[in-house]
Design a protein around this motif. Structure first.
Motif, PDB file in Angstrom:
ATOM      1  N   VAL A  60       0.824  -1.201   0.000  1.00 55.19           N
ATOM      2  CA  VAL A  60       0.000   0.000   0.000  1.00 55.19           C
ATOM      3  C   VAL A  60       0.863   1.257   0.000  1.00 55.19           C
ATOM      4  CG1 VAL A  60      -1.607   1.361   1.397  1.00 55.19           C
ATOM      5  CG2 VAL A  60      -2.022  -1.068   1.050  1.00 55.19           C
ATOM      6  N   ARG A  89      -5.599   0.997  -2.945  1.00 58.51           N
ATOM      7  CA  ARG A  89      -4.393   0.779  -3.757  1.00 58.51           C
ATOM      8  C   ARG A  89      -4.710  -0.022  -5.019  1.00 58.51           C
ATOM      9  NH1 ARG A  89       1.199   1.856  -3.643  1.00 58.51           N
ATOM     10  NH2 ARG A  89       1.725   1.461  -5.826  1.00 58.51           N
ATOM     11  N   GLU A 107      -6.079   2.351  -7.509  1.00 58.08           N
ATOM     12  CA  GLU A 107      -5.029   3.119  -8.170  1.00 58.08           C
ATOM     13  C   GLU A 107      -4.320   2.284  -9.242  1.00 58.08           C
ATOM     14  OE1 GLU A 107      -2.305   4.619  -5.341  1.00 58.08           O
ATOM     15  OE2 GLU A 107      -3.808   5.777  -4.224  1.00 58.08           O
TER      16      GLU A 107
END
Length: 637
Positions: free
Chosen positions: A77, A133, A136
């Motif tokens: 992360v 995460r 993303e």
């Protein structure tokens, strides 16, 4: 000290219960605590700590499993580089996420245990961080593969479009800057863009599975649709298709709208036959096995672009009904009609039902617009004033305009058949009642009825205009010219098959009657002079009558030729037919008259001195008829 205080507390509780009339002799300490747990937080806490069936080692076991997962996931992360840059890191991270998801699912039923609940909260917080995460990483993979589709390099007007090579499924995506191989242009729309390499699609699918399993499906769908919308918008911009509001479109000049329609037709074909199907395919692969998420994501990706395309068509449909707009409106109508199977197939799921229904609604609205344009054409014919006469009785501009308009419109006969069959009204577009012979055409089609009605309006308009001419012969020439033009335009186009042979025969007969009317009103006076009265009382009287008749004939003939030499017959064949008809009626009578003149005693062999025109002269003057350049009636187009 603490135990002594607790014993005192329980003793006090027993005393209170006994005072209230309760029986406490057989009650255990736990029973007392349960009774008074609602009155004091300390009692409730004590009760909770001592409920039977609890495993004091559960929290320790949970913590033992969670600790290494927290350590492993936290590293990923906090990483400052893309995890998917290394496939082993990606696999390790996904494995840890799987374990964390399974852990929270397994221990959730024990959430009532305070110690377990606190660790569940920590696990949920860690899972949320992991999902952020993953989101993303998902976005990064999507953006690296979002190279917009470019059709601008194709020759204008061709349907060929470049196809992103489908064998990219075997290639690994190696990061930013990679380009998807592009094949040579093909000759149809039966192609699919593989906008992302197969390896990237597999990675995205693995992320999707984890996010959906963890309850983050909507977030995943949002990221996906945002990235792919940008791809579509950029692809549309390369097609030079701009976003306009309906009001902005209505304020444009028609020539500007025509240019935009051409761009729109190209764009919607590319969208419905290449871009949207490719997006559907990509969506199904990324969200494989998750049909609801795939449908929702696809709708979010394509909705904006689809609405932009449909809004433009809607603006055209609700715009002006000016007759000159028919052909471009037909182009839009036919384009949507031809693409309806694609609309039905691509937008078949529940989320896209509104888009599918909107496409049908706008298609029908375009049909209404086309019927409205024909209504305006009818009004244009009715309102065309009968003011100035066309010089020489030639073609009237309204005749040429209407016939060329209808000929051009009938090139889209199939579309017009659909438009008028949808209405199925036994009336003209304007609501006027059809005559019996026109209603009979409905056995063929509603379009045939509509065309016959417009012809009837045109003919009535021309008859009103013919009354402007004071010379009845010129009135007949005018109707003959325009009638002949109408019949020929009908015979040489789809109008002929629409209106039928009976209609053509009927109107051809009308033209012939105009021919007869012309000859009678124009030449009967000249022919009447040549008719000899055999009842003359004396040879001298007969000779005097012949001489006067000859002079009168010359006068009438010269005046008729002088006037009619400036008249117009636009059609070469019709002009020859008229000249031949005049000559066939006039020359025999003239020859007979000259024979009587030469045989008379008074003139005898000196008769030729009194004859101004020979047979050949008469024929030559007749051949000079209808050579005028009557403005609008000059040429046939």
């Amino acid at each position: 000290m603490a135990d002594n205080g607790e014993e005192k507390l329980i003793a006090v509780a027993r005393h209170i219960a006994k005072t209230l009339g309760g029986h406490t002799d057989n009650m255990t300490d736990d029973d007392i605590l349960k009774i008074f747990s609602n009155f004091d937080g300390r009692l409730r806490e004590k009760l909770t700590d001592n409920l039977p069936g609890e495993d004091p080692t559960a929290s320790a076991k949970f913590e033992h499993i969670l600790k290494p997962l927290h350590r492993q996931i936290s590293i990923y992360v906090a990483a400052d580089h893309p995890i998917w840059a290394d496939s082993s890191d990606a696999a390790s991270f996904l494995g840890a996420v799987d374990e964390l998801t399974a852990l929270t699912r397994e221990w959730s039923p024990m959430g009532h245990d305070k110690s377990v609940s606190s660790f569940l909260d920590r696990a949920d917080d860690l899972l949320q961080q992991a999902m952020y995460r993953l989101e993303e990483e998902f976005k990064t993979l999507m953006e690296l593969g979002t190279e917009s589709f470019d059709v601008t390099r194709l020759p204008d007007g061709e349907s060929a479009n470049p196809n992103y090579a489908s064998d990219t499924d075997e290639e690994e995506f190696d990061g930013e800057g990679s380009e998807i191989p592009v094949a040579h242009p093909v000759s149809d729309y039966d192609i699919v863009i593989d906008a992302l390499p197969g390896g990237t699609i597999d990675d995205l699918h693995e992320i999707v599975k984890r996010m959906v399993a963890a309850g983050y499906g909507k977030e995943c769908s949002h990221v996906y649709s945002t990235c792919r919308r940008e791809f579509l918008e950029e692809s549309f911009s390369r097609l030079q298709l701009q976003k306009f509001s309906i009001d902005e479109i209505h304020k444009m000049q028609w020539s500007e709208i025509e240019d935009e329609i051409d761009k729109w037709i190209k764009a919607i074909n590319v969208a419905l036959r290449i871009l949207f199907p490719s997006e559907r395919r990509l969506c199904d692969r990324v969200f494989f096995g998750l049909s609801s998420a795939a449908d929702l994501s696809f709708m979010e990706v394509c909705r904006g672009s689809a609405i932009q395309l449909l809004n433009f068509a809607d603006a055209v449909a609700i715009g002006s009904r000016a007759p000159e707009r028919l052909f471009k409106v037909l182009d839009v109508y036919e384009t949507i009609r031809d693409l309806m199977p694609e609309f039905e197939l691509i937008f078949s799921d529940q989320y896209c039902a509104l888009l599918r229904n909107e496409a049908v609604t706008i298609w029908k609205r375009l049909g209404e617009a086309i019927r409205g344009i024909f209504m305006e054409l009818e009004n244009l014919i009715r309102r065309d004033p009968a003011k100035a006469a066309v010089p020489g009785g030639g073609l009237h501009p309204i005749t040429r305009y209407v016939m060329n308009y209808l000929r051009a419109a009938c090139r889209s006969r199939i579309a017009l058949e659909q438009v008028f069959e949808d209405s199925l009204a036994p009336l003209g577009a304007s609501g006027d009642y059809m005559k019996g012979d026109e209603r009979g055409l409905s056995a063929s089609s509603s379009l045939a009825v509509q065309m016959a009605w417009i012809m009837e309006l045109l003919e009535s308009n021309l008859e009103a205009k013919s009354k402007i001419y004071r010379d009845s012969a010129l009135c007949s020439v005018f109707m003959m010219n325009n009638g002949r033009y109408i019949v020929q335009k009908v015979k040489d186009s789809e109008l002929g098959s629409l209106l039928g042979d009976d209609w053509i025969r009927k109107h051809t007969a009308k033209v012939r009657q105009c021919h007869v009317n012309y000859r009678r009103s124009s030449w009967n006076k000249v022919l009447g002079v040549l008719m000899i009265d055999n009842s003359a009382s004396s040879p001298n009287g007969a000779s005097k009558s012949l001489k006067e008749r000859l002079k009168l004939f010359n006068t009438y003939f010269e005046e008729t030729c002088r006037v009619q030499s400036s008249w117009v017959i636009f059609d070469d064949q019709l002009r020859d037919e008229l000249r031949i008809s005049v000559a066939e009626n006039l020359l025999p009578a003239y020859r007979s008259f000259l024979g009587r003149l030469r045989s008379s005693l008074e003139f005898g062999k000196h008769a030729d001195r009194h004859i101004k025109y020979s047979d050949e002269d008469i024929g030559a003057r007749i051949n000079d008829l209808f050579n005028g350049n009557g403005g609008s009636g000059g040429g046939r187009k």
